[in-house]
Motif scaffolding. Structure first.
Motif, PDB file in Angstrom:
ATOM      1  N   PHE A 146       0.848  -1.196   0.000  1.00 16.30           N
ATOM      2  CA  PHE A 146       0.000   0.000   0.000  1.00 16.30           C
ATOM      3  C   PHE A 146       0.882   1.243   0.000  1.00 16.30           C
ATOM      4  N   ASP A 147       0.541   2.223  -0.862  1.00 12.87           N
ATOM      5  CA  ASP A 147       1.359   3.430  -0.980  1.00 12.87           C
ATOM      6  C   ASP A 147       0.461   4.527  -1.547  1.00 12.87           C
ATOM      7  N   SER A 148       0.181   5.545  -0.723  1.00 16.37           N
ATOM      8  CA  SER A 148      -0.799   6.536  -1.186  1.00 16.37           C
ATOM      9  C   SER A 148      -0.290   7.341  -2.389  1.00 16.37           C
ATOM     10  N   GLU A 149       1.010   7.533  -2.489  1.00 15.90           N
ATOM     11  CA  GLU A 149       1.539   8.249  -3.651  1.00 15.90           C
ATOM     12  C   GLU A 149       1.301   7.425  -4.926  1.00 15.90           C
ATOM     13  N   MET A 150       1.480   6.117  -4.783  1.00 15.17           N
ATOM     14  CA  MET A 150       1.249   5.201  -5.910  1.00 15.17           C
ATOM     15  C   MET A 150      -0.214   5.288  -6.364  1.00 15.17           C
ATOM     16  N   ILE A 151      -1.117   5.320  -5.377  1.00 19.79           N
ATOM     17  CA  ILE A 151      -2.544   5.373  -5.702  1.00 19.79           C
ATOM     18  C   ILE A 151      -2.851   6.632  -6.518  1.00 19.79           C
ATOM     19  N   GLN A 152      -2.282   7.754  -6.108  1.00 14.78           N
ATOM     20  CA  GLN A 152      -2.524   9.013  -6.842  1.00 14.78           C
ATOM     21  C   GLN A 152      -2.023   8.932  -8.279  1.00 14.78           C
ATOM     22  N   LEU A 153      -0.847   8.328  -8.426  1.00 15.11           N
ATOM     23  CA  LEU A 153      -0.281   8.207  -9.780  1.00 15.11           C
ATOM     24  C   LEU A 153      -1.158   7.299 -10.646  1.00 15.11           C
ATOM     25  N   VAL A 154      -1.588   6.183 -10.051  1.00 13.00           N
ATOM     26  CA  VAL A 154      -2.419   5.244 -10.811  1.00 13.00           C
ATOM     27  C   VAL A 154      -3.737   5.927 -11.193  1.00 13.00           C
ATOM     28  N   GLU A 155      -4.295   6.665 -10.246  1.00  9.81           N
ATOM     29  CA  GLU A 155      -5.556   7.369 -10.501  1.00  9.81           C
ATOM     30  C   GLU A 155      -5.405   8.287 -11.724  1.00  9.81           C
ATOM     31  N   HIS A 156      -4.286   8.972 -11.763  1.00 11.60           N
ATOM     32  CA  HIS A 156      -4.029   9.900 -12.854  1.00 11.60           C
ATOM     33  C   HIS A 156      -3.889   9.154 -14.189  1.00 11.60           C
ATOM     34  N   VAL A 157      -3.043   8.132 -14.173  1.00 12.91           N
ATOM     35  CA  VAL A 157      -2.768   7.403 -15.420  1.00 12.91           C
ATOM     36  C   VAL A 157      -4.032   6.677 -15.909  1.00 12.91           C
ATOM     37  N   ALA A 158      -4.819   6.177 -14.960  1.00 10.81           N
ATOM     38  CA  ALA A 158      -6.028   5.433 -15.347  1.00 10.81           C
ATOM     39  C   ALA A 158      -7.102   6.344 -15.919  1.00 10.81           C
ATOM     40  N   GLY A 159      -6.869   7.650 -15.867  1.00  9.21           N
ATOM     41  CA  GLY A 159      -7.830   8.582 -16.462  1.00  9.21           C
ATOM     42  C   GLY A 159      -7.443   8.977 -17.886  1.00  9.21           C
ATOM     43  N   LEU A 160      -6.314   8.494 -18.368  1.00 10.94           N
ATOM     44  CA  LEU A 160      -5.873   8.870 -19.719  1.00 10.94           C
ATOM     45  C   LEU A 160      -6.697   8.097 -20.766  1.00 10.94           C
ATOM     46  N   PRO A 161      -7.019   8.761 -21.877  1.00  9.98           N
ATOM     47  CA  PRO A 161      -7.985   8.171 -22.809  1.00  9.98           C
ATOM     48  C   PRO A 161      -7.551   6.865 -23.474  1.00  9.98           C
ATOM     49  N   ASN A 162      -6.261   6.666 -23.659  1.00 10.81           N
ATOM     50  CA  ASN A 162      -5.844   5.448 -24.367  1.00 10.81           C
ATOM     51  C   ASN A 162      -5.340   4.357 -23.423  1.00 10.81           C
ATOM     52  N   ILE A 163      -5.539   4.585 -22.119  1.00 11.88           N
ATOM     53  CA  ILE A 163      -4.989   3.622 -21.146  1.00 11.88           C
ATOM     54  C   ILE A 163      -6.097   3.051 -20.271  1.00 11.88           C
ATOM     55  N   VAL A 164      -6.086   1.717 -20.109  1.00  8.41           N
ATOM     56  CA  VAL A 164      -6.951   1.123 -19.104  1.00  8.41           C
ATOM     57  C   VAL A 164      -6.056   0.414 -18.096  1.00  8.41           C
ATOM     58  N   VAL A 165      -6.407   0.560 -16.813  1.00  6.96           N
ATOM     59  CA  VAL A 165      -5.615  -0.106 -15.775  1.00  6.96           C
ATOM     60  C   VAL A 165      -6.432  -1.249 -15.190  1.00  6.96           C
ATOM     61  N   VAL A 166      -5.886  -2.447 -15.327  1.00  9.14           N
ATOM     62  CA  VAL A 166      -6.469  -3.635 -14.708  1.00  9.14           C
ATOM     63  C   VAL A 166      -5.532  -3.998 -13.562  1.00  9.14           C
ATOM     64  N   ALA A 167      -6.095  -4.185 -12.381  1.00  5.37           N
ATOM     65  CA  ALA A 167      -5.213  -4.411 -11.232  1.00  5.37           C
ATOM     66  C   ALA A 167      -5.742  -5.559 -10.399  1.00  5.37           C
ATOM     67  N   ASP A 168      -4.830  -6.382  -9.911  1.00  2.00           N
ATOM     68  CA  ASP A 168      -5.267  -7.348  -8.917  1.00  2.00           C
ATOM     69  C   ASP A 168      -5.618  -6.607  -7.647  1.00  2.00           C
ATOM     70  N   ILE A 169      -6.510  -7.211  -6.895  1.00  2.00           N
ATOM     71  CA  ILE A 169      -6.955  -6.547  -5.677  1.00  2.00           C
ATOM     72  C   ILE A 169      -5.786  -6.372  -4.689  1.00  2.00           C
ATOM     73  N   VAL A 170      -4.747  -7.224  -4.821  1.00  8.38           N
ATOM     74  CA  VAL A 170      -3.564  -7.105  -3.956  1.00  8.38           C
ATOM     75  C   VAL A 170      -2.575  -6.048  -4.450  1.00  8.38           C
ATOM     76  N   SER A 171      -2.963  -5.300  -5.498  1.00 12.08           N
ATOM     77  CA  SER A 171      -2.120  -4.186  -5.933  1.00 12.08           C
ATOM     78  C   SER A 171      -2.232  -3.019  -4.959  1.00 12.08           C
ATOM     79  N   ASN A 172      -3.251  -3.081  -4.104  1.00 13.72           N
ATOM     80  CA  ASN A 172      -3.527  -1.982  -3.174  1.00 13.72           C
ATOM     81  C   ASN A 172      -3.789  -0.668  -3.899  1.00 13.72           C
TER      82      ASN A 172
END
Ligand SMILES: Cc1ncc(C[n+]2csc(CCOP(=O)(O)OP(=O)(O)O)c2C)c(N)n1
Length: 555
Positions: free
Chosen positions: A219-245
């Motif tokens: 778990f890493d809150s900075e990581m979550i913010q980055l993922v949130e940002h990247v997962a909002g980009l139009p050509n990118i989808v983020v699939v994550a295991d639930i253990v990715s936190n």
């Protein structure tokens, strides 16, 4: 001149390298090392007799503290019981320092008891091993070797290392003085990971339909913010295991519910580029098989080691970088003018699946998944969830885990150490820990409950579904005529007696109403660790399987 034994200096080196917790297992050969470690004022040393439990607890402690944890055991087969946890640490990149006491070199191979070839015995699952003869005064060179190997455990990729230490038996002080040694961080030189970001151009990602997969990560809150940002980009989808936190709304954590629909519409959903982050491969086997089966995409793995790991048989590039640096790079270089709808089509599908799923879960008859669906909504925010393998982690992938921190040994472990890991984690955590475990996993690691580490902040839920439910679901095993006898079966465990014998509070629930009425008290009680048994019967896997089938049908 101050008297110092070699083991005293090793204890100081441990502290100097960031070790704060040591788990020692009982034994006479290791006594000198244990005495030195426990005599060190800043090392917290505890004893757990079962080395398998000790090593998994150490893994849980390292997961929680992000520091290396040290293990000390006696000679002979003791160290072999460390192996499952060490293997998990090796594949997940968790630093651990394993110190195994050994006999003097000249009494190995004399057909003596409790004597095996210890040096190199863990070589396939540790980053490096050294053999140190501490039956004589250790030299500066010996201590340098110990410092160096520990710094190697802490350098990318982090992982376990093994120090095999030949020791004289006994408790009396040795009558020699060993070399003066500077144990501060002087020799601990941890190289930074080399980044090879320049190995790709911004346009290579900006123009491609890109699927980013996140495996297990702390778990890493900075990581979550980055993922949130990247997962909002139009050509990118983020699939994550639930253990990715990284369990956030614009990330798909339940790919299993979408996979049939995705397979049926390749033109819409197939990626051109797959980028994987995190150490583990997907929980969903069907997702992994899909990535192996489709054509015309390239796989880039972001890794902390250069060796190619070609999980999907499409590996084109390994990018040596840490995950956050890589995501920052993507976020900083995003093409703001991009009008791709790749992200949108995936998100629309995911939202639709979520609505269908929440109705189906609410209507589900009493079963494992119905129980998990009730539990997950009531877990207080402060809780970390630990989970066993088998169906439990799959149930949580279906229901979601909100924003709880979630850990499961998804490196290479099976059902061998979930309880020990969770108890180790909870023993150093400021906040409560909930373990959700299958009954076979709980039985397998029952020794953990007797390890003397139970904290009042530890809660455990066992899904008592009459053994290994996963074998009733999996295609390879479900039709085997002796399935119950040869795969699923466990003895009838009197969990109430187990709880009593380890001084845990006990609750049980056999239906939804009972579950709802005990959950409040289960979570609120904080003076003793607590066990909740959820009783269901055979048929769970059908209910779970039908929900997934039905979601896919209705999409
Ligand atoms: C150390 C180890 N031994 C054997 C297995 C094979 N295995 C996979 S799942 C499973 C049964 C899990 O049963 P349980 O913990 O009750 O979980 P459920 O499937 O019922 O959710 C077994 C024995 C394994 N994964 N790991």
């Amino acid at each position: 001149m101050k008297f110092e034994e070699s083991t005293d200096i090793i204890a100081k080196i441990l502290y100097g390298s960031g070790v704060r917790h040591v788990i020692a297992s009982s034994g006479s050969r290791s006594l000198r090392m244990v005495r030195s470690a426990s005599g060190h004022p800043q090392l917290n040393v505890r004893m757990i007799v079962d080395e398998r439990v000790a090593a998994f607890s150490a893994l849980g402690i390292s997961d929680c503290t992000a520091q290396p944890t040290a293990l000390i055991c006696t000679s002979g087969t003791a160290m072999l019981n460390y192996a499952p946890a060490i293997a998990e640490a090796y594949y997940r990149g968790v630093p651990m320092i394993i110190i195994t006491a050994d006999r003097p070199v000249d009494i190995i191979d004399l057909n003596d008891g409790q004597t095996i070839h210890q040096f190199h015995a863990l070589d396939n699952i540790v980053k490096m091993s050294i053999d140190i003869d501490a039956t004589r005064p250790c030299s500066k060179n010996d201590f340098d070797k110990i410092s160096d190997i520990i710094s190697f455990a802490l350098s990318p990729r982090k992982g376990p290392i093994h120090i095999n230490l030949h020791l004289e038996e006994g408790n009396e002080a040795m009558d020699y003085q060993c070399a003066d040694y500077e144990t501060e961080f002087s020799r601990l030189h941890i190289p930074h990971s080399t980044l090879s970001m320049s190995s790709f151009q911004k346009s290579e990602i900006a123009l491609k339909k890109t699927l980013i997969f996140l495996g297990q990560m702390p778990f890493d809150s900075e990581m979550i913010q980055l993922v949130e940002h990247v997962a909002g980009l139009p050509n990118i989808v983020v699939v994550a295991d639930i253990v990715s936190n990284c369990n956030i709304p614009n990330v798909i954590t339940d790919i299993e519910s979408l996979i049939d629909h995705i397979k049926a519409h390749p033109d819409v959903f197939n990626p051109e580029l797959v980028i994987t982050l995190g150490k583990t491969s997907p929980i969903s086997r069907r997702f992994k098989e899909w990535l192996r089966s489709i054509d015309d995409y390239a796989h880039w793995r972001v890794n902390d080691k250069p060796e190619p790991e070609n999980t999907y048989f499409h590996l084109e590039r390994t990018i040596i970088a840490d995950e956050k640096t890589f995501l920052k790079h993507i976020a900083d270089n995003a093409d703001k003018t991009n009008v791709d709808i790749f992200n949108r089509v995936w998100m629309v599908l995911n939202r639709k699946a979520d609505v269908i799923k929440s109705n189906l879960l609410a209507e589900a008859p009493w079963s494992d998944i119905a129980a998990i669906n009730v539990i997950i909504k009531q877990i207080p925010d402060s809780y970390t969830i630990q989970c066993s393998n088998g169906m439990s982690i799959r149930y949580l992938s279906l229901t979601g885990a909100n924003r709880h921190r979630l850990y499961c040994n998804r490196g290479v472990n099976g059902i061998d150490g979930s309880t020990s890991t969770a108890i180790g984690y909870s023993s150093v955590s400021d906040t409560p820990t909930l373990l959700i475990s299958g009954d076979m996993s709980a039985l397998y690691d029952i020794s953990a409950l007797y390890s003397g580490q139970l904290s009042p902040k530890f809660k455990m839920i066992v899904i008592a579904n009459e053994g290994g439910e996963i074998f009733r679901l999996t295609k390879a095993t479900r039709n085997y005529e002796k399935r119950e006898e040869m795969l699923c079966n466990i003895p009838d465990i009197k969990w109430k007696d187990v709880a009593k014998s380890v001084n845990m509070d006990y609750f049980e629930a056999q239906n939804k109403k009972e579950l709802e009425s005990v959950l409040g008290a289960f979570f609120i009680k904080n003076d003793r660790s607590t066990l909740l048994i959820i009783k269901t019967s055979i048929g769970n896997s059908k209910i779970y399987g039908n929900i997934i089938k039905e979601i896919n049908n209705r999409l």
